[in-house]
Design a protein around this motif. Structure first.
Motif, PDB file in Angstrom:
ATOM      1  N   ARG A   2      66.331 -18.978  15.601  1.00  0.00           N
ATOM      2  CA  ARG A   2      65.931 -17.968  14.694  1.00  0.00           C
ATOM      3  C   ARG A   2      66.961 -16.867  15.654  1.00  0.00           C
ATOM      4  O   ARG A   2      66.639 -16.867  16.774  1.00  0.00           O
ATOM      5  N   GLU A  10      69.724 -21.666   2.491  1.00  0.00           N
ATOM      6  CA  GLU A  10      69.044 -21.755   3.870  1.00  0.00           C
ATOM      7  C   GLU A  10      67.853 -22.584   3.848  1.00  0.00           C
ATOM      8  O   GLU A  10      67.084 -22.151   4.856  1.00  0.00           O
ATOM      9  N   LEU A  23      68.377 -25.473  16.497  1.00  0.00           N
ATOM     10  CA  LEU A  23      68.350 -24.545  15.518  1.00  0.00           C
ATOM     11  C   LEU A  23      67.588 -23.294  16.097  1.00  0.00           C
ATOM     12  O   LEU A  23      66.523 -23.357  16.560  1.00  0.00           O
ATOM     13  N   SER A  75      73.622 -18.938   9.193  1.00  0.00           N
ATOM     14  CA  SER A  75      73.068 -18.937   7.902  1.00  0.00           C
ATOM     15  C   SER A  75      73.670 -17.719   6.968  1.00  0.00           C
ATOM     16  O   SER A  75      74.229 -16.593   7.648  1.00  0.00           O
ATOM     17  N   ILE A  81      65.558 -27.056   7.295  1.00  0.00           N
ATOM     18  CA  ILE A  81      65.121 -25.919   8.142  1.00  0.00           C
ATOM     19  C   ILE A  81      63.832 -25.668   8.088  1.00  0.00           C
ATOM     20  O   ILE A  81      63.156 -24.975   9.161  1.00  0.00           O
ATOM     21  N   TYR A 120      69.215 -17.359  10.647  1.00  0.00           N
ATOM     22  CA  TYR A 120      69.365 -18.870  11.572  1.00  0.00           C
ATOM     23  C   TYR A 120      70.934 -18.981  12.297  1.00  0.00           C
ATOM     24  O   TYR A 120      71.658 -18.492  11.367  1.00  0.00           O
TER      25      TYR A 120
END
Length: 405
Positions: free
Chosen positions: A93, A118, A91, A74, A135, A79
């Motif tokens: 973090r 995002e 996905l 991102s 997201i 991300y």
């Protein structure tokens, strides 16, 4: 007569080694294995094996390879989205590193990107569709946004979140409104082969750089579809190293400067191009030859150019107008130590990088058709000549018989 085209699933990114940086964050992958690292923190890197992931519905994904096809940070680096060859979308973090969700797409994906806000992941697939995945709701299913009639190979979003730009195997670049993707703003037409890479420089958000299987890098004013400049990569290579087909597999830009790095599948080198804003042209500055195989390339926030050369990372910095290798940078040393320490994680993963099956193979049967046509004409003429000759012989025999009587 017909002209037929071959079709194939793109594997230009599947299972190859990959490298990307976003601030202090580093993403490394090979096959189905991932290493995540924050250079601003001490401690062990984040390791993830995509072979063992399951989607939220308990499905392990489609049988077959779990190789990483594409990934994207991102804009803030908070991300990372990763798509696999078995149709799964992951996905992550990054602060701290953890997997938030594993979702399943309807079809095998080819490219993805994360919007500037995002809030969405845009996933392009081999059937020509783009799906959006939330997201903020990391387990919600994807929503269809737009479609092409050809396999999609690249997707990008403008920095102002106004446009979504898609590129396909049929040489087309389409510019659509992100909020109303059924509204097409423009087409960027001119490539002679599939369009494999898209990059929008954030400092010049009205411009687009594209790479293709035709061996060119092109600069566009994408809102109007106007072609500003076309750079032939064959002009940048030595004759001995050039191959008839050259496909661009990676274009990355430097956030702090108007500089791009270009990687092709036909030779192990990285070409650095500079955007001349006044003349609106791409200017070749330097080509660096790699010792092994240039798998991937990325820039850091200070303008350093990082190249994944074989099994090691090589760092280049611009010094007195020339890109020079920097062997003793502390970040460079730490990343290479992590690769060496975790190499057993990577060593069983396949490594391939090729766009050969994306080229359209035209089978022109006109020559064979014309040859067979001529043969048929000759056979008919010969048959007709034999018939005429037989008639003449019969007429002659008749006259001889009459004379005898």
């Amino acid at each position: 007569p017909e002209v037929m085209e071959s079709a194939g699933v793109p594997r230009n990114l599947r299972s190859k080694m990959a490298l990307s940086r976003c601030g202090s964050l580093v993403f490394l992958s090979r096959g189905s294995k991932i290493i995540g690292l924050n250079l601003g923190e001490k401690g062990e890197p984040f390791l993830y094996n995509c072979d063992r992931c399951e989607s939220q519905d308990g499905s392990p994904g489609e049988e077959g390879s779990n190789g990483i096809v594409a990934f994207a940070f991102s804009p803030s680096g908070n991300y990372v989205a990763v798509t696999l060859d078995n149709k799964q979308l992951l996905l992550f973090r990054t602060r701290p590193w953890e997997c938030l969700s594993v979702r399943s797409a309807l079809r095998r994906s080819t490219s993805l990107t994360i919007t500037g806000a995002e809030d969405q992941i845009l996933l392009a697939d081999k059937s020509g569709d783009v799906y959006s995945f939330s997201i903020s709701q990391p387990h919600s299913p994807g929503q269809l946004q737009l479609g092409h009639l050809s396999m999609l190979l690249a997707v990008a979003v403008s920095p102002d979140n106004r446009y979504v730009i898609t590129a396909d195997r049929d040489e087309k670049i389409r510019v659509s409104l992100l909020e109303r993707p059924h509204v097409i703003q423009a087409f960027c037409l001119g490539h002679r082969e599939f369009v494999s890479e898209l990059s929008i420089p954030p400092n010049h958000a009205q411009l687009l750089v594209s790479g293709s299987g035709d061996g060119t890098v092109r600069l566009w004013e994408y809102e109007s579809g106007k072609l500003l400049h076309c750079l032939e990569l064959s002009e940048l290579q030595l004759p001995a190293s050039w191959k008839p087909r050259c496909a661009v597999v990676r274009i990355v830009h430097c956030r702090g400067a108007d500089v791009f790095a270009v990687l092709c599948d036909s030779f192990s080198s990285v070409s650095v191009l500079e955007l001349d804003v006044e003349s609106r042209r791409l200017v070749h500055r330097q080509t660096m030859r790699m010792k092994e195989r240039a798998w991937d390339v990325t820039f850091d926030d200070l303008g350093g150019l990082w190249v994944l050369d074989g099994e090691v990372i090589v760092l280049y910095q611009l010094q007195e107008g020339v890109w020079q290798e920097i062997p003793d940078h502390p970040d460079h040393t730490r990343i290479n130590d992590i690769i060496r320490t975790n190499w057993p994680v990577f060593q069983d993963s396949a490594t391939e990088i090729s766009c050969s099956n994306l080229y359209k193979m035209s089978i022109d049967n006109m020559t064979e058709y014309q040859l067979k046509k001529q043969q048929r004409i000759q056979q008919r003429l010969k048959k007709r000549g034999l018939e005429v000759l037989e008639v003449k012989r019969g007429s002659k025999r008749s006259r001889m018989d009459e004379a005898t009587v």
